[in-house]
Design an enzyme around this catalytic site. Sequence first.
Site, PDB file in Angstrom:
ATOM      1  N   ASP A 536      16.736  22.552  54.471  1.00  0.00           N
ATOM      2  CA  ASP A 536      16.578  21.138  54.796  1.00  0.00           C
ATOM      3  C   ASP A 536      16.550  20.288  53.529  1.00  0.00           C
ATOM      4  O   ASP A 536      16.133  20.749  52.458  1.00  0.00           O
ATOM      5  CB  ASP A 536      15.281  20.906  55.576  1.00  0.00           C
ATOM      6  CG  ASP A 536      15.308  21.567  56.950  1.00  0.00           C
ATOM      7  OD1 ASP A 536      16.419  21.865  57.438  1.00  0.00           O
ATOM      8  OD2 ASP A 536      14.225  21.779  57.531  1.00  0.00           O
ATOM      9  N   ASP A 538      14.550  18.202  52.263  1.00  0.00           N
ATOM     10  CA  ASP A 538      13.212  17.649  52.045  1.00  0.00           C
ATOM     11  C   ASP A 538      12.498  18.516  51.014  1.00  0.00           C
ATOM     12  O   ASP A 538      13.061  19.471  50.480  1.00  0.00           O
ATOM     13  CB  ASP A 538      12.422  17.579  53.363  1.00  0.00           C
ATOM     14  CG  ASP A 538      12.288  18.941  54.050  1.00  0.00           C
ATOM     15  OD1 ASP A 538      12.539  19.978  53.396  1.00  0.00           O
ATOM     16  OD2 ASP A 538      11.942  18.979  55.244  1.00  0.00           O
ATOM     17  N   ASP A 540      10.102  20.767  51.248  1.00  0.00           N
ATOM     18  CA  ASP A 540      10.008  22.187  51.589  1.00  0.00           C
ATOM     19  C   ASP A 540      11.351  22.886  51.409  1.00  0.00           C
ATOM     20  O   ASP A 540      11.429  24.022  50.927  1.00  0.00           O
ATOM     21  CB  ASP A 540       9.523  22.352  53.035  1.00  0.00           C
ATOM     22  CG  ASP A 540       8.020  22.165  53.152  1.00  0.00           C
ATOM     23  OD1 ASP A 540       7.332  22.285  52.119  1.00  0.00           O
ATOM     24  OD2 ASP A 540       7.538  21.889  54.261  1.00  0.00           O
TER      25      ASP A 540
END
Length: 688
Positions: A536, A538, A540
Amino acid sequence: MQEKHYDASDITILEGLDAVRLRPGMYIGSTGPKGLHHILWEIVDNAIDEAANGYADKIEVRIYKDGSVSVEDNGRGVPTDIHPKTKVSGVQVVFTQLHAGGKFDEHNYSFSGGLHGVGASVTNALSKWLKVRVYRGGTTWEMEFRSYYDKAKKKYESGIPTGPLVDTKQKTKRHGTFVHFMPDDAVFPSTDFQLDTISHRLNELAFLNKGLSITLVDERITKNEFLAQGEGESEENVQLDLLGATEPYSVTYRYDGGISDFVLYLNEGKSKLYSTPLYYKAEKDGILVEFAIQHTGEFTESLFSFVNNIPTPEGGFHEMGFRGGITRMLNDYARENKLIKDKDPNFLGDDFREGLTAVLSIKMKNVQFEGQTKTKLGNPEARSPVESCVVEGLRSLAALPRQKRAFEEMIKKAQGAARVRVAARQAKDTARAKNSIDSLMLVGKLAACSGRKPEQNELFIVEGDSAGGTAKQARVRQYQSILPLRGKPLNVEKKRLDQVLANEEIRTIISALGAGIGNEFNLDKINYHKVIILSDADQDGFHIRCILLTFFFRYMRPLVSAGHVYIGMPPLYKVYRQNGSVEEYAYDDAELQEKIEKVGRGYLIQRYKGLGEMSAEQLWKTTMDPVRRNLTQVTVEDAVAAENMIATLMGDRVEGRKEFLNRNANFNKTDAFMDRVKLGKEDGDEKA
């Protein structure tokens, strides 16, 4: 079919520097950023050779506002007298003739990084213009070259002198060479020199050449602008430095400790087993060997080797000799000091090299490079002299009372590493014994492709079961495999090998790739020539990406060096009309604005927060389709910079990590951008 006329008149002879202009990739590798910087390194290397042979102690590299760059040294200066064969000046020969230079004769240069004599002439051929100023014999000499398209001849003229070498009649006490050139934008898609790339290399060269001062000046940016961008200082604080608001950014690299300082630089922030690196320098069989070592509390080996100041990240015979010398001497030392019992076997080389940071620099004649990127030393005659020097050097250091603790710590570290090695071997044996069980586990996780040709196969390592399920639906089964990760894998930077092998996610990746791990890794057995990390967009997702890249760099580095690791780039936004008539995808904020303008009035925006929000069709179209997807290939251009980056981001360097994040991270960038973008349809309609 009518036979075409073909005789000797059809054979084209490329004269002068025409061959360089026609096939630049043959001489500089590519016309991308690496090739652009290569033409700078060719001139820098000439200056470094003057310093390495004792003729210069200062070098300045300057980047100008117009994008040109200059290199100046205080060496002997390029010869200005008339060459007996060509009947032109030595300066003209050096800058217009391929395979011409003073480095073929060992009388002029004992050791040289530029062995083929193509450097200065290639830089000239691929530049719009190049100017040379030589300070020699109390006189200042100047000459200029230009490249241009000759309409009459219907061809490019490369590196043509605008006139002969000129004596400016300016008397001087200076000595050396000044080369100023402008890369040709007809050759290079981008002529933008990268400050970080240049500073990393110059810093490295200063370490390798003890006492040499290398100054880098970038007139494109002021000192204050650099501080504001690099250190995150407030605008108010920056404005206080009035001088820094006008002076260009500059930095000088000089290390009187040479490669010992290099090792300390590499180990900054790490726990060290002994405070001062062990250093030794000697010459044997015509090869000058210099090395510095220091052990840390880390679990991986970091060896950086150089031949005539040229990095050799793929190793070679000098590294074999270095490793063999360390193993031989330290085993002898351990037995002589009763640190190994008579009945016990010797330590392995890996035991002594756990946590080792080492810099090996050799200088030799007639260097032969080989390997995938020509960065591997292929001279077998280098192995024995290097091994002998390492053994002799460590023995002489071990005899010094002040170094007793250092050698005791080395043996103690090796004893711990040996115990871990036994445990790791047991873990491997257990894994092999449970091979059928592991395969069964892999079947439950890996959606394998049906193709049996590794060069055509792709492995997507996907964050999360949800995204993994979508990717399995989207893939082409013939050549695309999907391996979903359940949670974050282990950060191997802080773990021993046995702990790495005990991690289920890491074991799954090792099994899927099928080429082993660490010293047993065999690139020829790899199941996939494209290993694509798909996470992803983001925090994380970025963290998972860093963890996986750290694992590949530490335990499967040939996979990265061979260019088999990629980052999948999913889109951040979908810009569309509600009726479905138009659908565009944007991969960053700049592209979002372009897509909004393309879709026009009545647009809507969907912000993807994760891969799981995409349908199989969207994931295929944007991220997995070889025709339309965006992949970023992971390469290691600078092993030292990569080592530093991984140690900073994934190790125990808390302060270094905070500084890096302050300098580079902007996690609120997207939200801030979205606040500025006008969303929605026409006035009065529902807001997106």
